[in-house]
Write an enzyme that holds these catalytic residues in place. Structure first.
Site, short mmCIF file in Angstrom:
data_model
loop_
_atom_site.label_atom_id
_atom_site.label_comp_id
_atom_site.label_asym_id
_atom_site.label_seq_id
_atom_site.Cartn_x
_atom_site.Cartn_y
_atom_site.Cartn_z
CD GLU A 432 -3.04 -1.12 2.16
OE1 GLU A 432 -3.03 -0.24 3.05
OE2 GLU A 432 -3.96 -1.95 2.06
CD GLU A 509 -3.43 -6.13 3.87
OE1 GLU A 509 -2.26 -5.94 3.50
OE2 GLU A 509 -4.03 -5.36 4.63
C1 GAL Z 1 -4.19 -2.77 5.38
C2 GAL Z 1 -2.69 -2.72 5.62
C3 GAL Z 1 -2.30 -3.63 6.76
C4 GAL Z 1 -3.21 -3.40 7.93
C5 GAL Z 1 -4.62 -3.64 7.52
C6 GAL Z 1 -5.61 -3.52 8.65
O1 GAL Z 1 -4.63 -1.74 4.59
O2 GAL Z 1 -2.00 -3.12 4.47
O3 GAL Z 1 -0.98 -3.39 7.13
O4 GAL Z 1 -3.04 -2.10 8.37
O5 GAL Z 1 -4.95 -2.69 6.53
O6 GAL Z 1 -6.91 -3.64 8.19
#
Ligand code: GAL
Length: 816
Positions: A432, A509
């Site tokens: 991100e 993710e």
């Molecule tokens: C994502 C991020 C992770 C964590 C997650 C929590 O956007 O890449 O590191 O922060 O959100 O929901």
């Protein structure tokens, strides 16, 4: 003193507290003239919490400093406190500055050796001195590195002093708990002046079939003799039984410069392929001879496999299409903090494997090397990630400040260190990253991808992106990614073949769904998406900072577990997913503010106890028969309670309350669970899954009585007396029928007899303020955990647990 062989090492030894190398080098093994010696350098350190600039000087007196072994994380030893919060992200434990020192001797016989100190990771900003000479600094807390000590060392009875300053004071520098200190392993490595360089081999398998594999090995040889040399290199591939399956010899190799690269090619017939089900491992032993004398022997792991990411059909391994069923993991090990422990990592991987998980994304940094060894051995597909930020920072004091000076070195070192692991399939250059949104993203992506490609072209380069409008995403627009990783936004996946034509894609993710183990908010079929506006504005949460374990809560940018998996499951072009996260981790307690201090995203809690959703994945990702019904059965009379079942390998489930059928439910369409809405009355719930009318599995849950006793269950009762091995003891509070009491929160006190210590305690509750290093813990929803660590003495370890008003329990472990 134990002598063992290690995958990269020919000889590896434990050394005692006094750490004189003298005795070792006169021991029989060294006398056989083993050319490469690797010594665990984890004992005999002294530690001081605070700054002590004079401690770099040899004359400094550290006799009142604390003695401890490494790896060590001083943050995890502290107390949770609001004072430690710079944001809620890092976990509310102390950080600061710390110093480590170690005094050691080196025998005169080692004078002609090249001697290095290797650190797998120091969080962060390390500065290291040997005998008062500065060896170097290393800002990034996740990089492995080594320094050569040879020219600064004194030999014989004269003492040498290593001093390490660790500076984790500037906060915030991370969006999660990092730990502080020399939290990974340290080794002293002694080689001949002619030897394989650090991470000096690179093995690839250019062609692989079931009949034949070609294996290519490049070896980078260091020549510190300042003269040109002629050497012979013999490399041998050994199978898992140690039998040679191929050998190549390169004779009359001229070493002119300080580094020479030698290539060797092998054919392996009928190779056994590495896969997630059968992670077959070979190894290559490379031996270097100078004037017919063996001067180095070096081991490289080898897994033979081939894979492909396809824009239309997703991922295949060894020609077999499969989905990458992964989770993201941060590096903390719950109650042990960041301090690396092989068994703790192995336990995490065992729990994930049993759930059907076959892949890990090392969010958002390179892991400990032992973690990758375990993944090679256990069969996990790794997405190895370098950074959470580039030049544009995410936290005020983070690595963005060091970007210009260090990113090239850190990225190169990650790839050089890790590229021989068969478990690594994907290089991720970032998570991100803010540069997605402006044109600097194009230049930096190209630069980083080319750094990786110079060192390894056998794996795709990706970056975990959020912006999925192609024109707006400058990382994508660089054209330098081989594989697109997208975080969240599962609604967009179906269109990816149109939005990103001819691009292989995976969900890097997913989820960020929120759960507290065994806490249930109803109605279970209404979903709360928490946290727009950030934790500080959080209002409507539960007063005890709990989230619901029905898979009906998520961060607003994410989804429930089911929502995303339903989509990925159906789309062949999605190569797979990495669920955020496998385990709860310290820090990032979204959506709750202080005193919540650890995350809610895990499929398993911080203690490693599965939340209910673990069985959702198990029912979908394994062929094991699963039937899991929840919640517990202790409610106020007359309450409407939703009973869920995750199941597989059956057509239907029938639920009974006190032997009265509540009906048969079947998953239809996309369903991943079934539900009954039940008016509560005490008694026993029984679920039966059936296939073709025949029962497959039965599960019962009963209303439980008063808590009366403690039960202790160890994950393993026979341990290694190596001072590192761990037993994870689950503590259950039971009624007199042996049922778990769902809301028991008794204070449990532990005592140990024999050769072991309590390495940590936990209960998985995200807002517990109790310390992790203690001999007590309150149960949470019926359970807590004690982690027992062996000493180096082989003896019995007796663990006793007591609590007021409960019958205590004793458990015996054998350490040998
Ligand atoms: C994502 C991020 C992770 C964590 C997650 C929590 O956007 O890449 O590191 O922060 O959100 O929901």
């Amino acid at each position: 003193m134990s002598v063992m062989s290690n995958r990269h090492h020919i000889v590896r030894r434990q050394i005692g507290l006094i750490c004189s190398l003298m005795s070792l080098l006169t021991s029989p093994i060294f006398a056989q003239n083993n050319p490469r010696t690797i010594l665990d350098f984890d004992k005999g350190w002294r530690f001081y919490l605070g700054d002590e600039p004079k401690a770099k000087d040899v004359a400094f007196n550290d006799s009142d400093w604390r003695k401890l072994p490494l790896p060590h994380d001083w943050s995890i030893e502290g107390q949770f406190s609001e004072q430690h919060l710079s944001t809620t992200q890092e976990g509310a434990l102390p950080t600061g500055i710390g110093w480590y020192r170690k005094v050691f001797t080196v025998p005169i016989s080692a004078k002609n050796k090249a001697i290095f100190i290797e650190f797998d990771g120091i969080y962060r900003n390390s500065e290291i001195w040997i005998n008062g000479h500065l060896l170097g600094i290393r800002p990034y807390g996740y990089s492995s590195f080594r320094y050569e000590l040879s020219k600064y060392l004194k030999f014989g009875s004269e003492k040498n002093t290593l001093a390490v300053r660790v500076d984790n004071a500037a906060q915030p520098n991370s969006r999660w708990y990092t730990g502080s200190g020399i939290y990974r392993n340290v080794r002293l490595v002694m080689t001949s002046p002619i030897a394989v360089n650090q991470w000096g081999t690179f093995v690839t398998t250019p062609t692989v079939s079931n009949q034949k594999a070609t294996v290519s090995l490049q070896t980078s040889i260091r020549n510190a003799t300042r003269k040109s040399q002629t050497i012979r290199i013999v490399s041998t591939i050994l199978d898992t039984f140690g039998k040679a399956v191929a050998t190549q010899t390169a004779t009359s190799v001229q070493l002119k410069d300080t580094l020479t690269i030698v290539s060797q090619q092998f054919d392996v017939s009928n190779p056994l392929l590495w896969s997630v089900e059968k992670p077959y491992l070979y190894k290559i032993i490379t031996q270097i001879y100078s004037q017919n004398q063996l001067v180095d022997s070096y081991e490289t792991p080898l897994g033979i496999r081939y894979f492909h990411f396809d824009p239309a059909t997703g991922f295949s391994l060894n020609g077999q299409p499969m989905k990458i069923l992964g989770v993201c993991l941060h590096h903390d090990l719950g109650a042990l903090g960041a301090a690396v422990n092989r068994r703790a990592m192995q336990r995490q991987l065992e729990l994930l494997k049993a759930m059907g998980c076959n892949a890990i994304r090392t969010a958002h940094n390179p892991p400990a090397p032992e973690f990758l060894d375990l993944c090679d051995e256990m069969g996990f597909i790794i997405m190895d990630e370098a950074f959470d930020m580039w030049k544009k920072k995410k936290s005020k004091q983070d690595y963005g400040l060091s970007w210009d000076a260090w990113h090239k070195t850190d990225l190169e070192d990650m790839v050089r260190r890790d590229r021989n692991h068969p478990s690594i399939f994907i290089w991720s250059i970032g998570n991100e990253i803010r540069e997605q949104f402006d044109s600097t993203g194009i230049t930096i992506t190209k630069e980083l991808a080319s750094i990786v490609k110079k060192l390894d072209t056998t794996r795709p380069v990706t970056s975990a992106l959020t912006e999925n409008i192609p024109d707006k995403n400058f990382i994508y627009r660089s054209g330098a990614l081989d594989l697109l990783g997208f975080n969240y936004k599962h609604e967009a996946y179906a269109d990816f073949p149109k939005t990103f034509p001819n691009q292989a894609v995976l969900a890097s993710e997913t989820g960020s769904s929120l759960q507290t183990r065994r806490h249930y908010d109803m109605p279970s079929d209404s979903v709360r998406m928490w946290g727009k506006g950030g934790p500080a504005n959080f209002k409507d949460g539960n007063p005890d900072w709990t989230a619901s374990a029905y898979d009906n809560e998520a961060a607003y940018w994410g989804s429930t577990h089911e929502q995303t998996w339903k989509v990925i499951k159906k789309l062949p072009h999605m190569a797979g997913l990495f669920v955020w996260t496998g385990f709860d981790y310290l820090g990032e307690p979204h959506p709750y503010p202080w005193p919540a201090r650890s995350s809610y995203f895990g499929i398993l809690d911080l203690a490693g106890f599965p939340k209910d959703v673990y069985y959702l994945y198990q029912s979908e990702w394994t062929n094991k028969p699963v039937l899991h019904i929840f919640p517990h059965w202790n409610w106020p009379k007359g309450k409407t309670v939703d009973v869920w079942a995750y199941y597989n390998q059956a057509d239907e489930v029938e639920l009974f309350l006190n032997d009265k059928s509540l009906g048969v439910r079947k998953k239809t369409g996309d369903d991943l669970h079934v539900m009954w809405r039940v008016t509560y009355e005490p008694g026993t719930l029984k679920a039966i899954s059936r296939k073709g009318g025949k029962p497959v599995l039965t599960q019962t849950i009963s209303t439980v009585g008063k808590p009366t006793k403690i039960q202790l269950i160890a994950d393993r009762t026979t341990l290694k007396a190596d001072g590192k091995d761990l037993a994870y003891i689950t503590v259950n509070v039971l009624d007199d029928q042996g049922n778990l009491v769902p809301d028991a929160n008794h204070l449990i006190t532990f005592s140990i007899q024999g050769e072991g210590i309590i390495a940590g305690v936990d209960n998985g509750y995200q807002a517990s303020m109790e310390p992790f290093k203690a001999n007590y813990r309150k149960a949470y929803n019926g359970k807590c955990l004690a982690i027992i660590q062996t000493s180096e003495k082989a003896r019995k370890i007796r663990v006793k647990a007591t609590s007021e008003g409960l019958q205590g329990a004793v458990l015996e472990l054998i350490s040998r």
